[in-house]
Design an enzyme around this catalytic site. Sequence first.
Site, PDB file in Angstrom:
ATOM      1  N   HIS A 268      -1.066  -5.842   1.372  1.00 21.30           N
ATOM      2  CA  HIS A 268      -0.618  -5.160   0.129  1.00 21.30           C
ATOM      3  C   HIS A 268      -1.069  -5.741  -1.214  1.00 21.30           C
ATOM      4  O   HIS A 268      -1.860  -5.238  -1.793  1.00 21.30           O
ATOM      5  CB  HIS A 268       0.807  -4.693   0.162  1.00 21.30           C
ATOM      6  CG  HIS A 268       1.545  -4.258   1.471  1.00 21.30           C
ATOM      7  ND1 HIS A 268       0.807  -2.986   2.185  1.00 21.30           N
ATOM      8  CD2 HIS A 268       2.247  -4.472   2.396  1.00 21.30           C
ATOM      9  CE1 HIS A 268       1.332  -2.679   3.403  1.00 21.30           C
ATOM     10  NE2 HIS A 268       2.296  -3.575   3.440  1.00 21.30           N
ATOM     11  N   ASP A 319      -1.611  -0.330   9.211  1.00 23.08           N
ATOM     12  CA  ASP A 319      -0.261  -0.604   8.916  1.00 23.08           C
ATOM     13  C   ASP A 319       0.529   0.241   9.761  1.00 23.08           C
ATOM     14  O   ASP A 319       0.847   0.260  10.802  1.00 23.08           O
ATOM     15  CB  ASP A 319       0.251  -0.660   7.426  1.00 23.08           C
ATOM     16  CG  ASP A 319       1.575  -1.321   7.251  1.00 23.08           C
ATOM     17  OD1 ASP A 319       2.189  -1.544   8.021  1.00 23.08           O
ATOM     18  OD2 ASP A 319       1.691  -1.215   5.931  1.00 23.08           O
TER      19      ASP A 319
HETATM   20 ZN   LIG Z   1       3.048  -4.338   7.317  1.00 17.15          ZN
END
Ligand SMILES: [Zn+2]
Length: 452
Positions: A268, A319
């Site tokens: 991220h 993800d």
């Molecule tokens: Zn993750």
Amino acid sequence: MPDFLAAHALLPEGWAREVLISCGEDGLITAVTPGARAPGARRLAGHVLPGLVDLHSHAFQRAMAGGAERRSPAGRDSFWTWRETMYRFALGMTPEDAEAVAAQLYAELLSRGFTQICEFHYLHHDRDGAPYANRAEMALRHMEAARRAGVGVTMLPSLYRHGGIFGLPPLEGQRRFLNDLDGFMAILDAVRAACAAQPLAAWGVAPHSLRAVTPAMLEALAALDAPIHIHAAEQRREVEECRAATGLRPVEWLLRHAPLDGRWCLIHATHMTEEEARGLAASGAVAGLCPSTEASLGDGIFPLPVFRAAGGRLGFGTDSHVGICPAAEIRQLETSQRLALELRSVATDEANPHPARALLEAALRGGAQAAGVAMGALAPGLRCDLVELDETHPTLIGREGDGLLDAWAFGPQDRMVRSVAVAGRMVVEAGRHVREREIAEGFARAMRRLGA
Ligand SMILES: [Zn+2]
């Protein structure tokens, strides 16, 4: 292994025609020859790209993708309310369910062009939180799913010890994730042994986040010579908690206290100051972007222009698997920048005027680095992973080269891949995974059992 003759292929030096790609028995490319004639080779009539790395997967979440959208009774839905739903879901899964769901996901990812999955694996223990008889049971189930699907996997067992930054007690809903360092190392040893017997498998480590480990644990994991992935700065609340506890923001803390280098992948890295973004770029670590999931969870927008300008490395992960296609991740990243900046073609520069090509090439390099696998280009010595785009797809008809890639990422998207080879072996033919039906049947059984 067969040789392949690609009508168009994306080579490190650019697009080429009639490219003979020779593959050795070990699944590695032995030679790449543009302008070739090779009547005996397997003909690939479309545009051929190197296989991509999906650098961030929690495979079990495929079973809840799209199933956590409804407003919660209290309202103010966020990442944190979604996480409650995810915990409840995770608590119901058996090893059989986890393998069936992972196999389905991996077959789906393959048929979109991902040929190596970094599995950030934290669902370790039985439903009551007790370790399985084989402590690595769940990790090995994911590796078996990858073997059945014919995809490469970088298994990243996750160390998850605490429930909040530097030492808060874990939550009840986290009980299946928890290990101390010794328990974690036992899982890692079993994974390493399994990798030795599975040619397309590699390993690394994943300290879950600064919330879940201590600095001493981070140091112990960083001492291993392997890829190291960590969630960082996904949410503003996490940034504030880190600052309250340490005086530093998460990426700032890692830049100051962890030996960040090319082995690291920060998943991220959404909330960074310009200084953090430049620092991360200079470290050589990869920013592991998961644009579809970040959009789904309301995380925020990655500071792409400053990171790119500083030479930062990036790759894509799916993800939570609300998206499963590399083209969709490229599109979401670029499109979120357009919305934030009120500009177009943000990921480009003068030398790279096509956003899809620019982000694809970045992801090929960054993905291979994050996975710790020699792949990501059509060049001798690298794994022979090929993705053939279907030039007869309505979105791609009449397009060529970089223009075709733009259409792939920014036009109407659905199943634009005709065939995929991993280590020289065909695993997707005519747009379908070669074991699609059998894998889908197992997935359907697991979903019925989970009552999803
Ligand atoms: Zn993750």
